[in-house]
Structures are given as C-alpha cells and as structure tokens.
Design an enzyme around this catalytic site. Structure first.
Site, short mmCIF file in Angstrom:
data_model
loop_
_atom_site.label_atom_id
_atom_site.label_comp_id
_atom_site.label_asym_id
_atom_site.label_seq_id
_atom_site.Cartn_x
_atom_site.Cartn_y
_atom_site.Cartn_z
N TYR A 122 0.83 -1.22 0.15
CA TYR A 122 -0.03 0.07 0.06
C TYR A 122 0.94 1.06 0.06
CZ TYR A 122 -3.00 3.47 1.75
OH TYR A 122 -3.91 4.96 2.07
N HIS A 123 0.25 2.25 -0.87
CA HIS A 123 1.36 3.34 -1.01
C HIS A 123 0.97 4.73 -0.16
CE1 HIS A 123 4.14 6.25 -2.79
NE2 HIS A 123 4.24 5.50 -3.67
N GLY A 124 1.64 4.95 0.87
CA GLY A 124 1.40 6.10 1.62
C GLY A 124 1.68 7.36 0.85
N GLU B 94 -2.91 6.55 -5.53
CA GLU B 94 -3.11 6.08 -3.85
C GLU B 94 -2.56 7.25 -2.87
OE1 GLU B 94 -3.84 1.66 -2.69
OE2 GLU B 94 -1.77 2.07 -2.52
N ARG C 20 0.05 6.71 6.93
CA ARG C 20 -0.50 8.17 6.43
C ARG C 20 -0.74 8.98 7.72
NH1 ARG C 20 -2.18 7.49 1.17
NH2 ARG C 20 -2.25 9.70 1.40
#
Length: 330
Positions: free
Chosen positions: A129-131, A202, A240
């Site tokens: 998952y890309h912050g 994202e 995040r």
C-alpha cells in the site's frame, strides 16, 4: 547607534534588553512604536508556527535524499579505480545508505519490521500500500539489507526519473520504471521486486481511511505469473499519519488527472510509530489468471490493513504508540 546604546543604561534605572533593542531600532529606522509591530510579528509567528512546521518537516526527507546523492558521488569519486576490479562497486555505498536510512527510521519513527520470515530466499514480488510518501518502503529496504543482505528493486513513477540529481540514486538502488518485460527480467535474475499498484494516485488521494486505490490494475499480477514467482503483500501501520496530503481538494484532483504530476501538497513528517508487516506469500499457480491473482493480492493487503491499522487513522494516537512495547494487532 552608540549614543542610543548609551542611553539604554543611563540614569538610575536601566532598561531591559528588549526595551533597549526596541529603542535602538526606532532610532535607526525612524519608525515610531516599532515595539508594537514586533509584538504583532511575534504573535503571528506563534500563531502560524504549527502550520509552518507541518509543511517544513517533509523537507527533511528531501534533504536526506540529497545527502544520500552527495554521499554516492563522493563514494564514486573515491572508488573510481576499484570499479574495473569489482563485480559490484556500489556494495559499500548501499551499506552506507542502508545504515543512514535505518538510523533515521529508528530514531524518528521507532521503525519496526515484522514478518521478514515470509520473504522467500529466491525471487518474489512485494506488493504494498502506497502512503503519501514512500518513506516506509525506504525503511523496509534498508532494514532488509541490514538483516538479510537482500536487495529489493522497486518500480517507480516516471516523474521520479525527472527529479534533478536523482539518477545516481535510482541506478544504485535498482529503481526501474518498467515496462513489464524489465520487471520480469529483474525477477528472473533472482531478485526481489517491489511495486505499489496504487502508485501516485493512491499516495495523493487515499486518506486516513486507508482506501486501496488500485482501480482495475492487474499488470503486476501478470508480471508475477510470467516470472513464476510468489507475491508478498506488505503494509505499514500509521503510514498515512506520518505524512498526509491535501488530496481532498477537488481542483487538485482534477489538475493531477490532467497533467499526471504530483501537484498535491504534502504535509506532516510527524514522528509517529511505523511498523511494517509482511504477510504470507501468495504462491505462483499456473492456472490462475491475472485478474484472479490481482484480486487475491488486494484482499491480502486489505487483510493486513484491517488487522494492524485502526481506522480512521489518528495522528495523536500514532504518536502515543511510540510508547507501546508490543505491536498492536486488532
């Protein structure tokens, strides 16, 4: 100036240092009541200080990038004669940068890496998952290098290759833009390769709800099928909360969709607790389609988010987790 300074201490009662300084400035500039202006300026500075901090702290990461680039140029200059006799002249440089970034992760975020035993000895495709920034991936690759002496290449967006001075950094760490054939070739050489299918979209437009924005992307799954390697899901807790974006502003979203450049401001750099969790590998199966494998991977990353992240994310809570000794598993 001298006369003004002398008047500060003249008489039975001396002025305070600040009053004296104000008096000198009034004489020098010719502006009356300058003390009132200074008081107002200090009030504005105090009022806006939190706003200044959250936009200045991300600059620390940029500075670290350019420090890394400077170190690489120094290293290259120092080792030019060894290049012809070494199969990997950058080995020492990678050790140096891994130590630098791992140290930053430990000090600023109390960074932890869990599930490293799930990474196979051979090649594999790490999907994460890309912050708002890829700083968690940088910490992961640095810690992996220190713990396992493993090198993990990564797929980056095209704009990264346009950043001034970044070429040497990208070359040393095996950062590639693609295409699919280059990704497959990297895996076939026995290396690890990481990719965030959500990419810049994202990073900029997901939020504290940790929504996965992969659309219908399945190219990464086809790469794993063609290379016949497992997919390793990965997620970093509180990613995040460390950095956030103003992606909720509609005009910025429209502008990004038009020019495809990261025009959305990033703020933060908060010293929140970061923990990277590596899930169990999804093994290669010859009869699985790219659509099916992409769906399985998305579900695996979603499961890591649901297990390790309290939603919605909260910056204060993430800061307080720095004082927890055990990792939080919901």
């Amino acid at each position: 100036m001298t006369g003004g300074n002398e008047s500060c201490t003249a008489g039975p009662t001396s002025m305070s240092y600040l009053t004296c300084l104000t008096y000198i400035l009034e004489e020098w500039t010719g502006v009356e009541h300058i003390g009132d202006y200074l008081s107002y300026a200090f009030y504005l500075l105090w009022l806006l200080f939190p706003l200044v901090v959250v936009f200045v702290l991300p600059g620390v990461i940029v500075i670290l990038f350019y420090v890394s680039i400077l170190l690489l140029h120094i290293y290259k200059r120092k080792n030019e004669l060894k290049e012809a006799y070494s199969h990997d002249v950058w080995m020492g440089a990678r050790e140096m940068l891994a130590t630098l970034w791992d140290g930053h992760g430990r000090i600023w975020h109390g960074y932890e890496l869990h599930g490293v035993e799930n990474i196979p000895e051979g090649p594999g495709l790490v999907v994460f998952y890309h912050g708002a920034t890829p700083v968690d991936y940088i910490y992961f690759s640095a810690r992996l290098h220190i713990m396992k002496k493993r090198r993990c290449s990564v797929v980056a967006d095209h704009f990264v290759f346009r950043l001034p001075g970044f070429k040497i950094l990208l070359d040393v760490h095996g950062v590639i833009h693609g295409p699919k054939e280059a990704c497959v070739k990297t895996l076939e050489k026995g290396h690890l390769l990481a990719i965030a299918p959500g990419g810049v979209r994202e990073a900029l437009f997901s939020d504290e709800m940790y929504a996965i924005l992969w659309s219908d992307r399945k190219g990464f799954a086809q790469v794993a099928i063609d290379a016949k390697v497992p997919i390793i899901p990965m997620f970093t807790q509180n990613v995040r909360e460390g950095f956030r974006t103003l992606g909720g502003i509609k005009i910025l979203r429209s502008l990004y969709e038009r020019i495809r450049l990261p025009v959305v401001p990033i703020y933060g750099g908060f010293p929140v607790k970061l923990r990277t969790f590596i899930g169990e590998p999804i093994p290669y199966e010859p009869n699985v389609t790219a659509e099916e494998l992409a769906a399985k991977t998305k579900a695996a990353v979603q499961a890591l988010i649901e297990k390790h992240q309290k939603i919605p994310g909260n910056i204060f809570r993430a800061l307080m987790e720095r004082f927890q000794t055990q990792k939080k598993e919901d």
